[in-house]
Every structure is written in C-alpha cells, then in structure tokens.
Write a protein that holds these residues in place. Structure first.
Motif, short mmCIF file in Angstrom:
data_model
loop_
_atom_site.label_atom_id
_atom_site.label_comp_id
_atom_site.label_asym_id
_atom_site.label_seq_id
_atom_site.Cartn_x
_atom_site.Cartn_y
_atom_site.Cartn_z
N TYR A 36 0.87 -1.18 0.00
CA TYR A 36 0.00 0.00 0.00
C TYR A 36 0.90 1.22 0.00
CZ TYR A 36 -2.95 3.80 1.53
OH TYR A 36 -3.58 5.00 1.60
N PHE A 37 0.68 2.11 -0.97
CA PHE A 37 1.49 3.32 -1.08
C PHE A 37 0.54 4.47 -1.39
CE2 PHE A 37 4.76 6.05 -3.00
CZ PHE A 37 5.78 5.87 -2.08
N PRO A 38 0.41 5.45 -0.48
CA PRO A 38 -0.55 6.54 -0.68
C PRO A 38 -0.31 7.32 -1.97
CG PRO A 38 0.39 6.62 1.54
CD PRO A 38 1.16 5.60 0.76
N GLU A 39 -1.38 7.74 -2.59
CA GLU A 39 -1.29 8.53 -3.82
C GLU A 39 -0.68 9.91 -3.58
OE1 GLU A 39 -4.94 8.67 -6.00
OE2 GLU A 39 -5.17 6.49 -5.98
N THR A 40 -0.58 10.31 -2.33
CA THR A 40 -0.01 11.62 -2.00
C THR A 40 1.52 11.61 -2.07
OG1 THR A 40 -0.03 11.04 0.35
CG2 THR A 40 -1.94 12.26 -0.51
N LEU A 86 7.08 4.80 13.28
CA LEU A 86 6.77 3.43 13.68
C LEU A 86 8.01 2.58 13.44
CD1 LEU A 86 4.61 1.37 14.55
CD2 LEU A 86 3.96 1.16 12.15
N SER A 87 8.42 1.81 14.45
CA SER A 87 9.57 0.92 14.28
C SER A 87 9.22 -0.45 14.84
CB SER A 87 10.82 1.49 14.95
OG SER A 87 10.64 1.61 16.33
N TRP A 88 9.73 -1.50 14.17
CA TRP A 88 9.48 -2.87 14.59
C TRP A 88 10.49 -3.78 13.90
CZ3 TRP A 88 7.24 -0.64 10.50
CH2 TRP A 88 6.99 -1.38 9.36
N GLU A 89 10.43 -5.07 14.21
CA GLU A 89 11.30 -6.05 13.59
C GLU A 89 10.49 -7.00 12.73
OE1 GLU A 89 14.36 -9.62 14.84
OE2 GLU A 89 14.02 -7.99 16.25
N LYS A 90 11.01 -7.30 11.52
CA LYS A 90 10.37 -8.25 10.61
C LYS A 90 11.46 -8.99 9.86
CE LYS A 90 7.17 -8.90 6.86
NZ LYS A 90 5.92 -8.51 6.30
N GLU A 140 -2.73 5.99 7.31
CA GLU A 140 -1.95 5.63 6.12
C GLU A 140 -0.61 5.02 6.51
OE1 GLU A 140 -1.74 8.81 3.25
OE2 GLU A 140 -3.76 8.35 2.56
N LEU A 141 0.00 5.54 7.57
CA LEU A 141 1.25 4.96 8.05
C LEU A 141 1.04 3.50 8.46
CD1 LEU A 141 4.24 5.14 9.02
CD2 LEU A 141 3.30 5.85 11.23
N LEU A 142 -0.01 3.24 9.21
CA LEU A 142 -0.29 1.87 9.65
C LEU A 142 -0.61 0.95 8.47
CD1 LEU A 142 -2.34 2.65 12.88
CD2 LEU A 142 0.01 1.76 12.74
N LYS A 143 -1.33 1.44 7.46
CA LYS A 143 -1.59 0.63 6.26
C LYS A 143 -0.29 0.27 5.55
CE LYS A 143 -6.17 2.30 4.84
NZ LYS A 143 -6.87 3.05 3.78
N MET A 144 0.59 1.25 5.40
CA MET A 144 1.88 0.97 4.76
C MET A 144 2.66 -0.07 5.55
SD MET A 144 3.37 4.55 3.21
CE MET A 144 2.99 5.59 4.64
N ARG A 184 7.90 -8.21 0.26
CA ARG A 184 8.92 -8.21 -0.80
C ARG A 184 8.41 -7.62 -2.10
NH1 ARG A 184 13.25 -10.19 1.24
NH2 ARG A 184 13.15 -11.79 2.83
N GLN A 185 7.18 -7.17 -2.12
CA GLN A 185 6.66 -6.48 -3.29
C GLN A 185 6.69 -4.99 -3.03
OE1 GLN A 185 4.63 -8.28 -1.11
NE2 GLN A 185 3.79 -6.45 -0.16
N GLY A 186 6.36 -4.22 -4.01
CA GLY A 186 6.31 -2.77 -3.84
C GLY A 186 5.14 -2.22 -4.64
N PRO A 187 5.00 -0.90 -4.65
CA PRO A 187 3.90 -0.30 -5.40
C PRO A 187 4.05 -0.49 -6.90
CG PRO A 187 5.23 1.39 -4.31
CD PRO A 187 5.81 0.07 -3.96
#
Length: 181
Positions: free
Chosen positions: A61-65, A149-153, A168-172, A178-181
């Motif tokens: 998910y990448f905002p249109e803004t 926002l910081s976390w480990e993945k 929007e931050l949480l959606k991203m 491994r995919q992108g917009p």
C-alpha cells in the motif's frame, strides 16, 4: 641516478597528496549533503538490491499523496548495514516519508541519525505483523507533526517516519513485504 629517485619520490608524494585531498573533498561533500559517513547513493531500488544481494521490504500500500520512485536511496555501511529510502510528496510538498532498514542485527533500537530530527511528543506500543512495534508522534524542528513506527520483521529492524495521516502509516507498515507499489 639519484635525480631519477628524487623525481619518482616527488611524483609519488604529489599523487598521494592529491588522492588524499580528493577523498577528503568527497567526504566533505557527503557531510554537507547530510549523508552519514559510509553512505552511498543509489539510483534505484533494484540497484541497491543487487548490491545487497537481497530484496528490500516495501509497502504494497502506497498513498497517492507520495511520489514513486524514492527521491533518495542510500546504503549506509554500518555496522549493521542499513538502507534509507526517502519519498517526496506530490505537488512539491517536500519530504513526506522515510523508510529505514537495518539489514542485519535486528536486536536493539533503530539508529536515529538517518531519520529527520524531532521531539517525541507521545509513544505507544502497537501490534504489527505478529510483533510489537513502537509508534511515536514527533514534532519536527519546523513544527510539523510526523508519525514514526519501528518494529522487527524477518530479522530486520524497520522504521517508517511519515508526515501524513496515522491510518496511512499503519496501512503501509502492515503491507510491508517483498513487493512494492
């Protein structure tokens, strides 16, 4: 014969001094541009992935803004090695999103140096992709509000700093893979 030795020694000294001066000017240029020591700029996500030999985690998910591709892509030598992607907003609204990855050595805090400076106003814990993340509201030096926002993945420490709506931050963050917009 001694004259030839003197000439070669002088030539070696001049070449060594010139090389040292050029390295110093290169480092000064990176410092003046705000790049941390050891940072190398790349022209594309694919280019830095080839250099690392690994795919970056990107938000599906990448905002249109926001503008794609990233405005800047930097690889920081570390330790641990890190990648910083910076995104501008559409319509010339300046930097709006920074994604920071520590490629290895997931334990420990995200290094603050490559992230925009600011004063933390509030911090809380959120559940994110099977782990806990730290969510903060930050006032930048110019008074703008950012969410961080910081976390480990997958053994990597990730931080997103976004000048935009928290949703929007949480959606991203929840769409990171491994995919992108």
């Amino acid at each position: 014969m001694w004259q030839l030795g003197f000439i070669l020694a002088t030539l070696g000294l001049v070449m060594g001094t010139t090389a040292g001066l050029l390295r110093g000017l290169d480092a000064l240029g990176r410092y003046l541009q705000g790049e941390p020591r050891g940072g190398t700029r790349y022209g594309s996500v694919e280019e830095v992935e080839r250099r690392l030999g690994a795919r970056l985690l990107l938000p599906a998910y990448f905002p249109e803004t926001l503008e794609w591709p990233p405005a800047t892509i930097r690889l920081l030598a570390g330790p641990p090695p890190s990648v910083v992607l910076s995104f501008a907003g559409r319509k010339g609204s300046g930097q709006r999103l920074v994604i920071y990855y520590q490629i290895s050595g997931g334990a420990g805090p995200i290094l603050p140096e490559p992230l925009p400076p600011g004063q933390v106003l509030h911090t809380t814990t959120v559940s994110l992709q099977g782990s806990e993340g730290e969510l903060s509201r930050i006032a930048s030096e110019d008074g703008e509000i950012w969410h961080a926002l910081s976390w480990e993945k997958e053994g990597r420490r990730i931080a997103l700093r976004f000048k935009g709506p928290l949703g929007e931050l949480l959606k991203m963050a929840r769409s990171m893979g491994r995919q992108g917009p």
